[in-house]
Design a protein around this motif. Structure first.
Motif, PDB file in Angstrom:
ATOM      1  N   ILE A  29      41.670  46.557 -43.025  1.00 30.64           N
ATOM      2  CA  ILE A  29      41.850  47.858 -42.362  1.00 30.64           C
ATOM      3  C   ILE A  29      43.076  47.809 -41.452  1.00 30.64           C
ATOM      4  O   ILE A  29      43.840  48.774 -41.365  1.00 30.64           O
ATOM      5  N   GLU A  32      46.052  48.304 -43.667  1.00 27.48           N
ATOM      6  CA  GLU A  32      46.181  49.708 -44.088  1.00 27.48           C
ATOM      7  C   GLU A  32      46.754  50.557 -42.957  1.00 27.48           C
ATOM      8  O   GLU A  32      47.592  51.425 -43.175  1.00 27.48           O
ATOM      9  N   ILE A  33      46.303  50.290 -41.749  1.00 27.96           N
ATOM     10  CA  ILE A  33      46.768  51.095 -40.611  1.00 27.96           C
ATOM     11  C   ILE A  33      48.253  50.830 -40.341  1.00 27.96           C
ATOM     12  O   ILE A  33      49.026  51.757 -40.106  1.00 27.96           O
ATOM     13  N   LYS A  51      38.228  57.938 -40.844  1.00 30.11           N
ATOM     14  CA  LYS A  51      36.868  58.504 -40.808  1.00 30.11           C
ATOM     15  C   LYS A  51      36.390  58.911 -42.200  1.00 30.11           C
ATOM     16  O   LYS A  51      35.199  58.912 -42.486  1.00 30.11           O
ATOM     17  N   LYS A  52      37.355  59.275 -43.047  1.00 32.78           N
ATOM     18  CA  LYS A  52      36.999  59.642 -44.412  1.00 32.78           C
ATOM     19  C   LYS A  52      36.630  58.394 -45.227  1.00 32.78           C
ATOM     20  O   LYS A  52      35.712  58.413 -46.027  1.00 32.78           O
ATOM     21  N   GLU A  53      37.337  57.318 -44.984  1.00 34.35           N
ATOM     22  CA  GLU A  53      37.171  56.112 -45.803  1.00 34.35           C
ATOM     23  C   GLU A  53      36.064  55.180 -45.296  1.00 34.35           C
ATOM     24  O   GLU A  53      35.485  54.434 -46.063  1.00 34.35           O
ATOM     25  N   TYR A  54      35.834  55.185 -44.001  1.00 32.87           N
ATOM     26  CA  TYR A  54      34.965  54.162 -43.403  1.00 32.87           C
ATOM     27  C   TYR A  54      33.812  54.785 -42.628  1.00 32.87           C
ATOM     28  O   TYR A  54      33.918  55.903 -42.128  1.00 32.87           O
ATOM     29  N   THR A  55      32.758  53.978 -42.456  1.00 28.41           N
ATOM     30  CA  THR A  55      31.604  54.415 -41.665  1.00 28.41           C
ATOM     31  C   THR A  55      31.895  54.211 -40.186  1.00 28.41           C
ATOM     32  O   THR A  55      31.532  53.198 -39.610  1.00 28.41           O
ATOM     33  N   THR A  56      32.587  55.169 -39.592  1.00 26.00           N
ATOM     34  CA  THR A  56      32.829  55.051 -38.154  1.00 26.00           C
ATOM     35  C   THR A  56      32.944  56.440 -37.559  1.00 26.00           C
ATOM     36  O   THR A  56      32.920  57.439 -38.281  1.00 26.00           O
ATOM     37  N   THR A  60      34.567  55.473 -31.498  1.00 28.89           N
ATOM     38  CA  THR A  60      34.722  54.050 -31.810  1.00 28.89           C
ATOM     39  C   THR A  60      36.132  53.772 -32.292  1.00 28.89           C
ATOM     40  O   THR A  60      36.795  52.846 -31.839  1.00 28.89           O
ATOM     41  N   PHE A  61      36.592  54.613 -33.224  1.00 32.36           N
ATOM     42  CA  PHE A  61      37.900  54.319 -33.801  1.00 32.36           C
ATOM     43  C   PHE A  61      39.013  54.485 -32.772  1.00 32.36           C
ATOM     44  O   PHE A  61      39.947  53.687 -32.719  1.00 32.36           O
TER      45      PHE A  61
END
Ligand SMILES: Cc1ncc(COP(=O)(O)O)c(C=O)c1O
Lengths: 87, 455
Positions: A29, A32-33, A51-56, A60-61
């Motif tokens: 991740i 990717e960022i 937020k679209k790709e990951y459970t967060t 938090t992010f």
């Protein structure tokens, strides 16, 4: 928010700073960022994507992103533009 | 995209590569997740019993005990373990040891009563420690318990009681000695080298009022040297043999106390204790060889008593907890705050406890410090540990916590958690409830004049 121009970013998660000879590893991740930052995306675009790709969630992010950018800065990978310093 | 299609989130992380500098922590398996204890899901335990929670494995207690017992009984004809209550005196834990055949070793009136209430016969209670009150002694004498005399004041008091009640206390003396390990534990008992031990033996034998049953020593705790036990066992054997020559009196037992190191890693040790600490076989070999080589007649070997504490229970204990927050220190160092503090994990002062996550992670790790939730600087669980990228709410397992934590824990700022025992069929049982505000305030009393105020 801009990486120094000579920084080399590989897709597999390695970062090389030719100016200092230092190498860094990233988790997927993080890689990717960095790539998104390289493409010129800003925080809100990156956050939408994560937020679209990951459970967060946003809170938090946002906290983790600020921490991550702080580490990029401490490690001298970010350009200090005039704009940036004011922002 | 629905939630289930999303990837598991992990914090973005960047780490500088330091060529040629091997990572001190890199070899450890600390980030291999542990998701079950004896087949019971850790997530479920936390859901059912709250966080944090102590969990003990009855299977591990019994198998560890069997290992220790076998190490000694295969080398020496007469062996008796006595469970050191102070190490963990939850009744359920004591009873597992008593079912396995352990007597009780206690060091206070409180522990003595606990052993009696657990159903241990007075004759199978060893009463150690410097602070036995007159009442404690009378009770122990009447129950024919084994009283281990710590100092001369106690010896004189025993003679007085024996006179008054016209009874014959069964006693041993605690002997301290130089075993080559420093600091020497010379605060307890009578010294071997300077003749105090002989002085005490002479007083007991000449008084004629007591039955000298045995000789006792406890040379220290978390001992890493089997050889120190060999020295101690030879010195006690010498005393026993000279005693027989001088008074024609045979002691029935030699009690080597406790002190074997568990699998924990002492703070500052470079290698983990699981790799370096001596095994039960190592300690047994040293002690039994020394006794077998002493000049006892082969059919008159004294009973060997062991008061092993931490090495029998540490491994069976886990402390489960939860990440409260992640922070960064001003130096840039990662800090993780957990709901486990030194209030319940007292042994964090001595050990670099093994800590593993309770859920799977990627192999990316980060060096972090783990702090507890207390508002105090001393509340450090690990100063330096390599762990996966933990998120708030993630669960962690602290290993080898069975000894001393459930007796030395403090009620500070918050309440002590539940203790759960997983039986040998894999069924969890609460063996100590968590405290509530009521537990604490029920002991308090407010004087009338403080009952009201206006703010
Ligand atoms: C007299 C006595 N016996 C046994 C023990 C148990 O020691 P350990 O837990 O180190 O085995 C202790 C602990 O200090 C002790 O004082």
């Amino acid at each position: 928010m801009k990486l120094k121009p000579n920084i080399a970013v590989s897709e597999s998660g390695f970062v090389f700073n030719p100016a200092t000879g230092e190498s860094f590893t990233l988790n997927p991740i993080g890689a990717e960022i960095i790539a998104k930052i390289h493409e010129g995306l800003d925080y809100s675009e990156i956050s939408e994507w994560v937020k679209k790709e990951y459970t967060t969630d946003e809170a938090t992010f946002e906290r983790d992103f600020n921490d991550f950018v702080g580490q990029l800065k401490i490690n001298g990978l970010f350009e200090k533009s005039k704009n940036e310093e004011k922002a | 995209m629905s939630i289930s299609d999303k990837k598991r989130y992990e914090r973005p992380m960047i780490k500088k590569m330091e060529a040629g500098v091997p990572n001190k922590f890199g070899l450890r398996s600390e980030y291999t997740p542990m998701q079950e204890i004896d087949g019971v899901s850790i997530k479920q335990l936390l859901k059912d019993y709250g966080t944090p929670v102590f969990v003990l494995s009855e299977t591990t207690i019994r198998s560890t005990f069997q290992k220790a017992k076998k190490a000694f009984t295969t080398r020496y004809p007469k062996v008796q373990f006595a469970w050191s209550y102070k190490t963990n005196y939850l009744d359920a834990v004591c009873k597992v040891f008593h079912q396995e055949g352990s007597w009780a070793e206690v060091v206070s009136g409180f522990e003595y009563d606990k052993a009696i209430n657990n159903g241990v016969s007075g004759k199978k209670i060893i009463f150690n420690g410097p602070d036995k009150t007159e009442n404690d002694l009378v009770k122990a004498i009447n129950n024919e318990s084994l009283i281990h005399i710590d100092h001369l004041d106690e010896l004189y008091l025993l003679i007085e009681i024996a006179d008054k009640l016209n009874v014959r206390p069964k006693v041993a003396i605690r002997v301290n000695m130089d075993t080559g390990v420093y600091p020497m534990w010379d605060r307890f008992g009578f010294n071997y080298e300077n003749g105090q031990a002989w002085d005490a033996i002479n007083k007991i034998m000449r008084s004629g009022k007591m039955e000298l049953m045995g000789l006792h020593t406890h040379i220290g705790t978390f001992m890493l040297s089997p050889n120190a036990y060999a020295i101690a066992a030879s010195k006690l054997a010498d005393l026993a043999i000279s005693l027989e020559q001088k008074y024609n009196h045979k002691v029935k037992y030699i009690d080597m106390g406790g002190g074997f190191a568990s699998k924990n890693t002492l703070k500052g040790a470079y290698l983990p204790g699981t790799d370096t600490n001596p095994s039960f076989d190592d300690f047994a070999e040293s002690i039994t060889t020394a006794l077998l080589n002493a000049n006892f007649k082969s059919d008159e070997m004294p009973l060997l008593i062991l008061e092993t504490g931490r090495a029998l229970i540490d491994e069976a204990g886990y402390l489960l907890g939860t990440v409260i927050a992640n922070k960064r220190a001003s130096t840039g160092k990662r800090l993780t705050i957990m709901d486990i503090g030194v209030n319940i994990l007292f042994t964090a002062f001595w050990y670099d406890h093994k800590i593993t996550p309770a859920q799977p992670f990627t192999h990316y790790t980060e060096e972090t410090a783990i702090y507890g939730p207390l508002c105090m600087n001393i509340d450090v669980i690990r100063e330096n540990i390599n762990l996966p990228l933990l998120n708030k709410g993630d669960n962690m397992v602290v290993h080898y916590v069975g000894a001393y934590n459930m007796t030395q824990w403090m009620q500070f700022i918050t309440l002590r958690p539940k203790v759960v025992l997983i039986d040998t069929n894999g069924t969890p049982h609460v063996i100590r409830e968590n405290e509530t505000n009521e537990t604490i305030t029920s002991l308090e009393k407010t004087p009338q004049h403080l009952s009201s105020f206006n703010l």
